[in-house]
Design a protein around this motif. Structure first.
Motif, PDB file in Angstrom:
ATOM      1  N   LYS A   9       4.719 -29.257  75.230  1.00 11.63           N
ATOM      2  CA  LYS A   9       4.318 -27.734  74.671  1.00 11.63           C
ATOM      3  C   LYS A   9       5.585 -27.076  75.490  1.00 11.63           C
ATOM      4  CE  LYS A   9       0.912 -26.450  72.022  1.00 11.63           C
ATOM      5  NZ  LYS A   9       1.013 -26.840  70.766  1.00 11.63           N
ATOM      6  N   PHE A  10       6.588 -25.569  75.744  1.00 13.83           N
ATOM      7  CA  PHE A  10       6.889 -25.315  75.875  1.00 13.83           C
ATOM      8  C   PHE A  10       6.788 -23.873  75.432  1.00 13.83           C
ATOM      9  CE2 PHE A  10      11.411 -25.490  78.180  1.00 13.83           C
ATOM     10  CZ  PHE A  10      11.281 -24.407  79.550  1.00 13.83           C
ATOM     11  N   ARG A  11       6.628 -23.317  76.813  1.00 15.49           N
ATOM     12  CA  ARG A  11       6.127 -21.881  75.967  1.00 15.49           C
ATOM     13  C   ARG A  11       6.833 -20.627  77.088  1.00 15.49           C
ATOM     14  NH1 ARG A  11      -0.575 -22.612  76.109  1.00 15.49           N
ATOM     15  NH2 ARG A  11      -0.357 -23.427  73.764  1.00 15.49           N
ATOM     16  N   ILE A  12       7.725 -19.589  76.917  1.00 15.90           N
ATOM     17  CA  ILE A  12       8.564 -18.595  77.657  1.00 15.90           C
ATOM     18  C   ILE A  12       7.912 -17.039  77.640  1.00 15.90           C
ATOM     19  CG2 ILE A  12      10.299 -17.621  78.030  1.00 15.90           C
ATOM     20  CD1 ILE A  12      11.656 -20.119  76.771  1.00 15.90           C
ATOM     21  N   PRO A  13       7.439 -16.842  78.187  1.00 17.10           N
ATOM     22  CA  PRO A  13       7.565 -15.097  78.026  1.00 17.10           C
ATOM     23  C   PRO A  13       8.161 -14.323  77.643  1.00 17.10           C
ATOM     24  CG  PRO A  13       6.098 -15.265  79.858  1.00 17.10           C
ATOM     25  CD  PRO A  13       7.317 -16.393  79.502  1.00 17.10           C
ATOM     26  N   ASN A 132      12.237 -30.877  84.703  1.00 21.93           N
ATOM     27  CA  ASN A 132      13.493 -30.091  84.858  1.00 21.93           C
ATOM     28  C   ASN A 132      13.981 -31.002  83.596  1.00 21.93           C
ATOM     29  OD1 ASN A 132      12.109 -29.669  87.097  1.00 21.93           O
ATOM     30  ND2 ASN A 132      12.982 -32.521  87.869  1.00 21.93           N
ATOM     31  N   GLY A 133      15.028 -30.016  83.719  1.00 23.96           N
ATOM     32  CA  GLY A 133      16.664 -30.365  82.273  1.00 23.96           C
ATOM     33  C   GLY A 133      16.870 -28.826  82.160  1.00 23.96           C
ATOM     34  N   PHE A 134      17.537 -29.353  80.811  1.00 27.30           N
ATOM     35  CA  PHE A 134      18.332 -28.038  80.687  1.00 27.30           C
ATOM     36  C   PHE A 134      18.364 -27.337  79.349  1.00 27.30           C
ATOM     37  CE2 PHE A 134      21.390 -31.295  79.101  1.00 27.30           C
ATOM     38  CZ  PHE A 134      21.349 -30.902  77.288  1.00 27.30           C
ATOM     39  N   SER A 144      16.963 -28.281  74.126  1.00 27.81           N
ATOM     40  CA  SER A 144      16.115 -29.054  74.809  1.00 27.81           C
ATOM     41  C   SER A 144      16.172 -29.707  75.213  1.00 27.81           C
ATOM     42  CB  SER A 144      14.148 -28.682  75.107  1.00 27.81           C
ATOM     43  OG  SER A 144      14.596 -28.794  76.317  1.00 27.81           O
ATOM     44  N   SER A 145      16.804 -30.274  76.680  1.00 23.02           N
ATOM     45  CA  SER A 145      17.144 -31.831  76.928  1.00 23.02           C
ATOM     46  C   SER A 145      15.710 -32.412  76.444  1.00 23.02           C
ATOM     47  CB  SER A 145      17.860 -31.877  78.322  1.00 23.02           C
ATOM     48  OG  SER A 145      17.030 -31.501  79.261  1.00 23.02           O
ATOM     49  N   ILE A 146      14.668 -32.151  77.054  1.00 26.33           N
ATOM     50  CA  ILE A 146      13.449 -32.158  76.747  1.00 26.33           C
ATOM     51  C   ILE A 146      12.552 -32.412  75.077  1.00 26.33           C
ATOM     52  CG2 ILE A 146      12.834 -32.523  79.043  1.00 26.33           C
ATOM     53  CD1 ILE A 146      10.320 -30.292  78.692  1.00 26.33           C
ATOM     54  N   LYS A 147      12.429 -33.243  75.249  1.00 31.73           N
ATOM     55  CA  LYS A 147      12.178 -34.031  73.713  1.00 31.73           C
ATOM     56  C   LYS A 147      10.255 -32.337  73.683  1.00 31.73           C
ATOM     57  CE  LYS A 147      13.942 -37.874  71.556  1.00 31.73           C
ATOM     58  NZ  LYS A 147      13.679 -39.116  71.671  1.00 31.73           N
ATOM     59  N   THR A 148      10.697 -31.895  72.549  1.00 31.52           N
ATOM     60  CA  THR A 148       9.393 -30.774  72.562  1.00 31.52           C
ATOM     61  C   THR A 148       8.743 -30.596  72.050  1.00 31.52           C
ATOM     62  OG1 THR A 148      10.355 -28.343  72.334  1.00 31.52           O
ATOM     63  CG2 THR A 148      10.213 -29.074  74.386  1.00 31.52           C
ATOM     64  N   ASP A 149       7.127 -31.040  72.110  1.00 31.75           N
ATOM     65  CA  ASP A 149       6.788 -30.607  69.788  1.00 31.75           C
ATOM     66  C   ASP A 149       6.548 -29.160  69.953  1.00 31.75           C
ATOM     67  OD1 ASP A 149       4.729 -30.957  68.369  1.00 31.75           O
ATOM     68  OD2 ASP A 149       3.125 -29.811  69.504  1.00 31.75           O
ATOM     69  N   GLN A 161       9.786 -22.743  67.425  1.00 27.77           N
ATOM     70  CA  GLN A 161      10.238 -23.223  66.791  1.00 27.77           C
ATOM     71  C   GLN A 161       9.852 -25.216  67.168  1.00 27.77           C
ATOM     72  OE1 GLN A 161      14.658 -23.443  68.368  1.00 27.77           O
ATOM     73  NE2 GLN A 161      14.558 -25.571  69.379  1.00 27.77           N
ATOM     74  N   TYR A 162       9.662 -25.711  65.586  1.00 29.41           N
ATOM     75  CA  TYR A 162       8.770 -26.488  65.508  1.00 29.41           C
ATOM     76  C   TYR A 162      10.202 -27.695  65.574  1.00 29.41           C
ATOM     77  CZ  TYR A 162       5.035 -23.954  66.000  1.00 29.41           C
ATOM     78  OH  TYR A 162       4.072 -23.928  66.342  1.00 29.41           O
ATOM     79  N   PRO A 163      10.065 -29.209  65.572  1.00 34.04           N
ATOM     80  CA  PRO A 163      10.785 -30.416  64.933  1.00 34.04           C
ATOM     81  C   PRO A 163      10.581 -30.260  63.799  1.00 34.04           C
ATOM     82  CG  PRO A 163       9.113 -31.150  66.895  1.00 34.04           C
ATOM     83  CD  PRO A 163       8.899 -30.118  66.309  1.00 34.04           C
ATOM     84  N   ILE A 164      12.048 -30.144  63.542  1.00 32.35           N
ATOM     85  CA  ILE A 164      12.822 -30.302  61.689  1.00 32.35           C
ATOM     86  C   ILE A 164      11.931 -31.100  61.069  1.00 32.35           C
ATOM     87  CG2 ILE A 164      14.638 -29.969  60.045  1.00 32.35           C
ATOM     88  CD1 ILE A 164      16.035 -29.246  62.177  1.00 32.35           C
TER      89      ILE A 164
END
Length: 432
Positions: A9-13, A132-134, A144-149, A161-164
């Motif tokens: 899970k990727f969270r950005i303020p 790390n990633g891009f 995202s270069s990393i697979k995110t939930d 944003q969730y996987p399609i």
């Protein structure tokens, strides 16, 4: 046995997201696009769940671009060294970021796919314990270069944003389609926590089920008692004799409304299962005291989780008066201390004893009003259907039935100094 898939899970303020977009949209004298570096902490919530929290952004200086007409942007070794220095100083991971200036989900170009993995490899070499990633931004989405939930920008409203996945149209939700074309998908994917399944929490659970919110985590360690029957939605007389857990009443009610729901029931205090709270995207709280609110808010802030708090009280001042509040504690914005709702004096006296008319006076209708209002804030936060983007501190006058903006709101700065973004993640303990 095969290892289970790692969910990230990727969270950005929101403040960082806005800062990135503003920087990346700036024209450069010769580069076709700009790039930058996003620093992020990784928190391991369980063997199969990692939380990545963005904490700072480093733009690449104008003089650190190389004039190369064959690529959109090329940066020199100074820019890479600055990013690596930031990784060392902040003890975190790093993501190379740039912008594809359009709406919708971006995808990497041929040049991105060829050149960016090398930068990520360099970052992995110096920060192997971190993620790390891009990251490629569009105006309203990510690659995202990393697979995110999930990837979420934590603000009002959310950017989620969730996987399609293919969402099957359900006539149950046909009359709430005005909330947005993707509202059903958002409700199916977002993970919501309810802290306390009493008078307020039981209304909330019932309403979220009607909305089609699929993933719910409910915390309550109490059993049904006779004093609960006047307000706990779904509780019945026979539950008292059987001493049914409130979380099991929640399951009975929610599953009857929305059988597809995915429930996690925690029959203990949230402090005894903090990872289950930390994985939630939004928390709705109905706790009983100021001290509990302070602890819950601090935990939510550490993990970039918005907290929607409700509460009510009854006072006897020559005649009974009823009041309550709905407060949105949004990471990066005003907290309950900023609003003056939590104060050192209140905490010292532990003033949340529900007035002076006896033990914790509660009745069903104000709980319903406050819970419904909180659910409305939740829906707006997730879908953005109303177009509002302001903080929430609502005051309820139970005698008149009115809900209005609390007067303190107009005198409160939306910038919070009590909880800093760089202090997110699990607390560190230092020997002294």
């Amino acid at each position: 046995m095969k290892n289970k898939k790692l969910n990230i899970k990727f969270r950005i303020p929101e403040e960082l997201h806005k800062r990135m977009l503003l920087d990346l949209k700036r024209p450069h004298p010769f580069a076709y696009e700009r790039v930058g570096f996003l620093f992020a902490k990784t928190v391991k919530l369980s063997p199969n769940v990692n939380l990545v929290i963005a904490i700072d952004y480093l733009p690449v200086g104008d003089n650190d671009y190389i004039n190369d007409k064959e690529v959109g942007a090329k940066i020199n070794s100074n820019a890479i060294r600055a990013a690596m220095q930031g990784v060392f100083e902040k003890d975190c991971g790093c993501f190379h970021v740039h912008l594809h200036n359009h709406s919708g989900r971006p995808s990497p170009s041929f040049t991105d796919a060829k050149s960016l993995p090398g930068i990520v490899k360099s970052l992995n070499n110096i920060a192997p314990k971190h993620t790390n990633g891009f990251l490629i931004l569009s105006r309203d989405a990510f690659y995202s270069s990393i697979k995110t939930d999930s990837i979420s920008v934590i603000g009002y409203p959310f950017l989620l944003q969730y996987p399609i996945k293919k969402t099957i149209k359900d006539l149950m939700f046909d009359r709430q389609s005005f909330l947005g074309t993707n509202s059903q998908s958002l409700f199916e994917n977002i993970k919501v926590g309810i802290i306390g399944y009493g008078g307020g929490g039981s209304h909330i659970g019932q309403q979220l089920a009607h909305l089609g919110v699929k993933n719910l985590t409910i915390f309550d360690y109490d059993k049904m008692e006779d004093t609960n029957l006047n307000r706990l939605i779904g509780g019945v007389y026979t539950d008292i004799k059987k001493a049914i857990l409130k979380v099991n009443i929640a399951k009975r009610v929610i599953k009857r409304i929305f059988p597809k729901s995915n429930l996690t029931l925690i029959a203990k205090k949230w402090q005894q299962a903090p990872e289950e709270l930390q994985i939630c995207d939004i928390i709705l709280g109905g706790v009983d005291s100021y001290t509990e609110r302070q602890q819950l808010e601090a935990e939510c802030r550490r993990f970039l989780i918005p907290l929607i708090d409700i509460g009510m009280d009854v006072y006897d001042s020559g005649g009974y008066s009823m009041s309550g509040q709905v407060i949105l504690s949004m990471p990066g914005s005003a907290c309950m201390s900023c609003y003056g709702f939590l104060t050192e004096d209140k905490l010292a006296k532990e003033a949340a004893k529900y007035g002076n008319v006896g033990g914790r006076p509660q009745v069903v209708w104000p709980n319903g009003v406050l819970a419904s209002t909180a659910v409305g804030v939740f829906v707006d936060l997730v879908t953005g259907w109303s177009g509002n983007s302001d903080g929430v501190y609502l005051s309820y006058d139970g005698n008149s039935g009115k809900i209005t903006d609390h007067i303190r709101k107009q005198f409160t700065s939306e910038k919070c100094d009590h909880f800093r973004i760089e202090n997110t993640g699990k607390p560190n303990y230092t020997k002294i």
